[in-house]
Scaffold this motif. Sequence first.
Motif, PDB file in Angstrom:
ATOM      1  N   MET A   1      31.847  53.647  61.219  1.00  0.00           N
ATOM      2  CA  MET A   1      30.908  52.768  60.506  1.00  0.00           C
ATOM      3  C   MET A   1      31.362  52.498  59.071  1.00  0.00           C
ATOM      4  SD  MET A   1      27.526  55.129  59.982  1.00  0.00           S
ATOM      5  CE  MET A   1      27.646  56.903  59.765  1.00  0.00           C
ATOM      6  N   GLN A   2      32.048  53.454  58.450  1.00  0.00           N
ATOM      7  CA  GLN A   2      32.520  53.202  57.093  1.00  0.00           C
ATOM      8  C   GLN A   2      33.598  52.124  57.098  1.00  0.00           C
ATOM      9  OE1 GLN A   2      31.122  54.621  54.282  1.00  0.00           O
ATOM     10  NE2 GLN A   2      32.305  53.001  53.284  1.00  0.00           N
ATOM     11  N   GLU A   3      34.480  52.182  58.090  1.00  0.00           N
ATOM     12  CA  GLU A   3      35.499  51.149  58.219  1.00  0.00           C
ATOM     13  C   GLU A   3      34.855  49.788  58.471  1.00  0.00           C
ATOM     14  OE1 GLU A   3      39.382  50.076  61.046  1.00  0.00           O
ATOM     15  OE2 GLU A   3      38.374  52.028  61.234  1.00  0.00           O
ATOM     16  N   GLY A   4      33.821  49.778  59.323  1.00  0.00           N
ATOM     17  CA  GLY A   4      33.108  48.534  59.587  1.00  0.00           C
ATOM     18  C   GLY A   4      32.429  47.986  58.345  1.00  0.00           C
ATOM     19  N   LEU A   5      31.879  48.880  57.517  1.00  0.00           N
ATOM     20  CA  LEU A   5      31.255  48.455  56.267  1.00  0.00           C
ATOM     21  C   LEU A   5      32.304  47.882  55.322  1.00  0.00           C
ATOM     22  CD1 LEU A   5      28.770  48.360  54.362  1.00  0.00           C
ATOM     23  CD2 LEU A   5      29.381  50.677  53.649  1.00  0.00           C
ATOM     24  N   ASN A   6      33.441  48.572  55.233  1.00  0.00           N
ATOM     25  CA  ASN A   6      34.496  48.093  54.342  1.00  0.00           C
ATOM     26  C   ASN A   6      34.987  46.707  54.738  1.00  0.00           C
ATOM     27  OD1 ASN A   6      34.281  50.558  53.047  1.00  0.00           O
ATOM     28  ND2 ASN A   6      36.085  51.451  54.024  1.00  0.00           N
TER      29      ASN A   6
ATOM     30  N   ASP B   1      24.598  62.068  56.428  1.00  0.00           N
ATOM     31  CA  ASP B   1      24.999  61.382  57.660  1.00  0.00           C
ATOM     32  C   ASP B   1      24.150  61.922  58.806  1.00  0.00           C
ATOM     33  OD1 ASP B   1      26.932  60.147  56.179  1.00  0.00           O
ATOM     34  OD2 ASP B   1      28.640  60.996  57.251  1.00  0.00           O
ATOM     35  N   THR B   2      23.601  61.025  59.619  1.00  0.00           N
ATOM     36  CA  THR B   2      22.858  61.456  60.808  1.00  0.00           C
ATOM     37  C   THR B   2      23.612  61.000  62.057  1.00  0.00           C
ATOM     38  OG1 THR B   2      21.466  59.470  60.930  1.00  0.00           O
ATOM     39  CG2 THR B   2      20.673  61.300  59.567  1.00  0.00           C
ATOM     40  N   PRO B   3      23.481  61.731  63.149  1.00  0.00           N
ATOM     41  CA  PRO B   3      24.334  61.478  64.311  1.00  0.00           C
ATOM     42  C   PRO B   3      23.781  60.425  65.258  1.00  0.00           C
ATOM     43  CG  PRO B   3      22.972  63.394  64.720  1.00  0.00           C
ATOM     44  CD  PRO B   3      22.655  62.946  63.307  1.00  0.00           C
ATOM     45  N   ALA B   4      24.685  59.868  66.058  1.00  0.00           N
ATOM     46  CA  ALA B   4      24.239  59.135  67.242  1.00  0.00           C
ATOM     47  C   ALA B   4      23.606  60.136  68.191  1.00  0.00           C
ATOM     48  CB  ALA B   4      25.418  58.441  67.910  1.00  0.00           C
ATOM     49  N   HIS B   5      22.595  59.701  68.914  1.00  0.00           N
ATOM     50  CA  HIS B   5      21.700  60.617  69.632  1.00  0.00           C
ATOM     51  C   HIS B   5      21.347  59.946  70.954  1.00  0.00           C
ATOM     52  CE1 HIS B   5      17.534  62.865  69.217  1.00  0.00           C
ATOM     53  NE2 HIS B   5      18.405  63.586  69.900  1.00  0.00           N
TER      54      HIS B   5
ATOM     55  N   ALA C   1      21.372  55.104  66.831  1.00  0.00           N
ATOM     56  CA  ALA C   1      22.557  54.827  66.027  1.00  0.00           C
ATOM     57  C   ALA C   1      22.789  55.908  64.988  1.00  0.00           C
ATOM     58  CB  ALA C   1      22.416  53.482  65.334  1.00  0.00           C
ATOM     59  N   ALA C   2      24.059  56.203  64.747  1.00  0.00           N
ATOM     60  CA  ALA C   2      24.412  57.046  63.614  1.00  0.00           C
ATOM     61  C   ALA C   2      24.145  56.292  62.315  1.00  0.00           C
ATOM     62  CB  ALA C   2      25.881  57.446  63.704  1.00  0.00           C
ATOM     63  N   THR C   3      23.828  57.029  61.253  1.00  0.00           N
ATOM     64  CA  THR C   3      23.592  56.405  59.949  1.00  0.00           C
ATOM     65  C   THR C   3      24.317  57.173  58.853  1.00  0.00           C
ATOM     66  OG1 THR C   3      21.630  57.670  59.241  1.00  0.00           O
ATOM     67  CG2 THR C   3      21.253  55.785  60.709  1.00  0.00           C
ATOM     68  N   ARG C   4      24.568  56.482  57.764  1.00  0.00           N
ATOM     69  CA  ARG C   4      25.033  57.098  56.515  1.00  0.00           C
ATOM     70  C   ARG C   4      24.069  56.630  55.438  1.00  0.00           C
ATOM     71  NH1 ARG C   4      31.094  57.118  55.977  1.00  0.00           N
ATOM     72  NH2 ARG C   4      30.695  59.043  57.146  1.00  0.00           N
ATOM     73  N   GLN C   5      23.314  57.560  54.864  1.00  0.00           N
ATOM     74  CA  GLN C   5      22.251  57.199  53.937  1.00  0.00           C
ATOM     75  C   GLN C   5      22.465  57.853  52.577  1.00  0.00           C
ATOM     76  OE1 GLN C   5      18.172  57.522  55.662  1.00  0.00           O
ATOM     77  NE2 GLN C   5      19.235  58.205  57.513  1.00  0.00           N
ATOM     78  N   SER C   6      22.015  57.175  51.551  1.00  0.00           N
ATOM     79  CA  SER C   6      21.960  57.774  50.216  1.00  0.00           C
ATOM     80  C   SER C   6      20.619  57.421  49.586  1.00  0.00           C
ATOM     81  CB  SER C   6      23.112  57.295  49.339  1.00  0.00           C
ATOM     82  OG  SER C   6      23.026  55.909  49.095  1.00  0.00           O
ATOM     83  N   VAL C   7      20.087  58.374  48.832  1.00  0.00           N
ATOM     84  CA  VAL C   7      18.769  58.218  48.213  1.00  0.00           C
ATOM     85  C   VAL C   7      18.864  58.666  46.763  1.00  0.00           C
ATOM     86  CG1 VAL C   7      16.323  58.862  48.283  1.00  0.00           C
ATOM     87  CG2 VAL C   7      17.635  58.708  50.421  1.00  0.00           C
ATOM     88  N   ARG C   8      18.340  57.848  45.856  1.00  0.00           N
ATOM     89  CA  ARG C   8      18.174  58.231  44.456  1.00  0.00           C
ATOM     90  C   ARG C   8      16.688  58.174  44.118  1.00  0.00           C
ATOM     91  NH1 ARG C   8      21.506  54.756  40.496  1.00  0.00           N
ATOM     92  NH2 ARG C   8      20.757  53.033  41.809  1.00  0.00           N
ATOM     93  N   LEU C   9      16.202  59.226  43.498  1.00  0.00           N
ATOM     94  CA  LEU C   9      14.788  59.302  43.136  1.00  0.00           C
ATOM     95  C   LEU C   9      14.647  59.546  41.643  1.00  0.00           C
ATOM     96  CD1 LEU C   9      13.411  61.637  45.977  1.00  0.00           C
ATOM     97  CD2 LEU C   9      13.477  59.137  45.945  1.00  0.00           C
TER      98      LEU C   9
ATOM     99  N   ASP D   1      19.759  53.431  50.411  1.00  0.00           N
ATOM    100  CA  ASP D   1      20.536  52.523  51.249  1.00  0.00           C
ATOM    101  C   ASP D   1      20.944  53.235  52.522  1.00  0.00           C
ATOM    102  OD1 ASP D   1      23.417  53.588  50.933  1.00  0.00           O
ATOM    103  OD2 ASP D   1      22.816  53.284  48.860  1.00  0.00           O
ATOM    104  N   ALA D   2      21.150  52.447  53.562  1.00  0.00           N
ATOM    105  CA  ALA D   2      21.495  52.983  54.876  1.00  0.00           C
ATOM    106  C   ALA D   2      22.543  52.106  55.528  1.00  0.00           C
ATOM    107  CB  ALA D   2      20.255  53.063  55.766  1.00  0.00           C
ATOM    108  N   VAL D   3      23.624  52.725  55.957  1.00  0.00           N
ATOM    109  CA  VAL D   3      24.612  52.076  56.812  1.00  0.00           C
ATOM    110  C   VAL D   3      24.283  52.503  58.238  1.00  0.00           C
ATOM    111  CG1 VAL D   3      27.059  51.781  57.322  1.00  0.00           C
ATOM    112  CG2 VAL D   3      26.316  52.240  54.966  1.00  0.00           C
ATOM    113  N   VAL D   4      24.035  51.538  59.113  1.00  0.00           N
ATOM    114  CA  VAL D   4      23.588  51.821  60.476  1.00  0.00           C
ATOM    115  C   VAL D   4      24.657  51.357  61.453  1.00  0.00           C
ATOM    116  CG1 VAL D   4      21.739  51.506  62.163  1.00  0.00           C
ATOM    117  CG2 VAL D   4      21.212  51.443  59.705  1.00  0.00           C
ATOM    118  N   ALA D   5      25.177  52.282  62.237  1.00  0.00           N
ATOM    119  CA  ALA D   5      26.229  51.963  63.209  1.00  0.00           C
ATOM    120  C   ALA D   5      25.599  51.334  64.444  1.00  0.00           C
ATOM    121  CB  ALA D   5      27.013  53.213  63.577  1.00  0.00           C
TER     122      ALA D   5
END
Length: 751
Positions: free
Chosen positions: A159-164, A196-200, A298-306, A320-324
Amino acid sequence: MTARFVKTQKEMEGRYEDVWALVDESDETTSWKPDADLSLVGQSAPRQDGAARAAGRVRFTVDVKLAGMLHAAVLRSPVAHGKVRSLDLAAALATPGVRGVIGPESELSLTTKVPLLASEPTYAGAAIAVVAGDTLEAARAGVAALALDLEVLPHLVDMQEGLNEQRFTKDPTDETRGDAEAALAAAAVTIEFALDTPAHVQTPLEPHAAVVSWDGDELTAWVSTQGMFAAREELAKAFGLRKDAVRVRTEFVGGGFGAKQGAGFEALAAAELARITGRPVRLVNDRHAEQLDGGRRAATRQSVRLGADRNGTLTAIDADAVVAQGQGGWVMPVLIPAQTLYRCANVRALTFPVKTNLRAQNAFRAPGVMEGTAAFEQAIDELALALDMDPLELRRRNHADVDQVSGLPYSSKQLLACYDRAAELAGWATRDMLRAPQPDGLLRGMGCATQIWWGGGGPPSHATVRLDADGNATVITGIQDIGTGTLTSAQIVAAEELGLPLSHVRVVGGDTGPNVYGPVSGGSQTTPSVMPAVRSAAAKVRTTLLQLAGDVFEIAAEDLDLRDGRIRSSDGAIDAEVTEVTEKLGNATIDGSGSRGPNPDGFVVHTFGCQIAQVSVDAGLGEVRVERIVAVHDVGRIVNPLTASSQVEGGVLQGMAFALSEEFIVDPTTGVPVNAHLDDYKIPTIADVPEIIIDYPHVPDANLPTTGTKGLGEPPIIPTAAAIANAFAHATGRRAAALPLTRDRVLEALA
């Protein structure tokens, strides 16, 4: 019946659509009061089909056998991306015992909205051709005879390659209110967290399955589906049939968890093969095919700022969330928790739906919200740590009284009561004592997480009730009971309204033949959608029965009551079995039909809850074990505590597996999943089950039609992984960068 249409909104997993509700203006059914004296609703009752299930007498789709039935086998792509150079359908058809073959150029593949079979498969496991034979062995021999020649094409599964490379299934979304960036810059305390959360994989016990038979221009399909009316519509459209020429039967379903919301590939392919062969066709996934192509989260890559002030008031949320996504599908609402869970004026939510060479993701129990909660609720705990504040207290201070997106009030909300009860049951006040040195050498900790979900249901949904001379009632619904016990809930609601013992009420579902519509069993909508329709139908039968009783006993109907199978007068002079009236019907019956009314205007309907997990950690082995989960959920009135507890337990176990063991792993060099079998896809067993303590506020939603019930399918899975991860952090002082908390990740976090 005096009918009219009312325009309202229906919600399904956060997606809203305008619908017309059919309203009977003569229906005087009102909501049960919160303190109503109910004899059956709220009392535990065994499933009406429990004995038959336990004895193995029920028939799932995989059990259906028809005379002359053919068996189908599927040729699936062995690569993540390729192009068919040649496929020998003639050789397959010439194989002994083979009766039919369809491939990428077959008629049905070219006329459906999405081609049924792929000439250029875009993920490993994609169906290329299907063969039907007298036996499954003959069909498999036919698949081998197809002699697939496939040109291998480049693939992308990272998913990171796909985002890039900016490969998206849809344009990224950027949803904002206020100015999160400015608020973060001005905040007294800020934190950042990434996960990062997994595909399930859903992994239902019964795989996708269909048995289809034609009779002239009429089609009957047995389908393992969560939406038999959706399946009927899909089949009718694909084959150019009237809806009443298609009958879908879904008597029992061995699980779905969101993966089976229509006819699906299996029913469409079986129907086409049955059409061209003139014989019934059975198509059932084997376990490998189910894990490859049955569906996934779907697997995800998330970041949170509070950002927050020193008192713990949230001032900024930036997530933000990158969703595969795989090859597509609905973009799940991963950032809904960040946008709605707590009161905050400055929020930004950015979602990137990345296209990869994996199967299109589909719904998996609380799609998007569960994985979003896993990241966001860990971030909230990190903020509590930075503030040196109790995590539950931080959540209480940021409690939201209104929906943060629309500004509308909630129809009901008992989240603060959930916090209090969960803390009491878990012993939260003394949780830091768990961190003292333990005799067994294990590290222990306790963590919490909040749950938000929709679950209000809505129209259309219909039911009919028929009462016979023996005083027995039959309820006909559009429910397909996917293992949740909703048929039993309908039995309880009908019996309560009719004033009959449970044993005198039978509920029928799982068949589109009677054309009594019910919704897809998904999105936690079945109970709040169907039970008001059942109650409405039963109330009409009750009214007629009391009117007839008034004729028999020569008393005004309003002076009579019906309860426990007896008709009683208000002055106590009459106390008779209901059959003293019904037996006079002879061969006649008392019939009533009911429908689900519109949702309330001016409110947002959500469910809420809190879970607290206690875990132990073996720092030497990297093993995390869940010792106890306390789950308290606000879902309105509980119809049947027994089946409700089953829903909570099942959701907790799936959430626990997401946190600790389940992960769909794809080899990036080949794009092929490497653990698409039950021996290496690690679902929990009975040995992994912790103590699970369940409770509810027991406050009905007074703004929902007639029963005050909300859905319970999704809520229990949503906060579980976050609570476990927070308990792990409490025990160890460390966090893992990804879920699940496998031994290698734990050891890496502790290093």
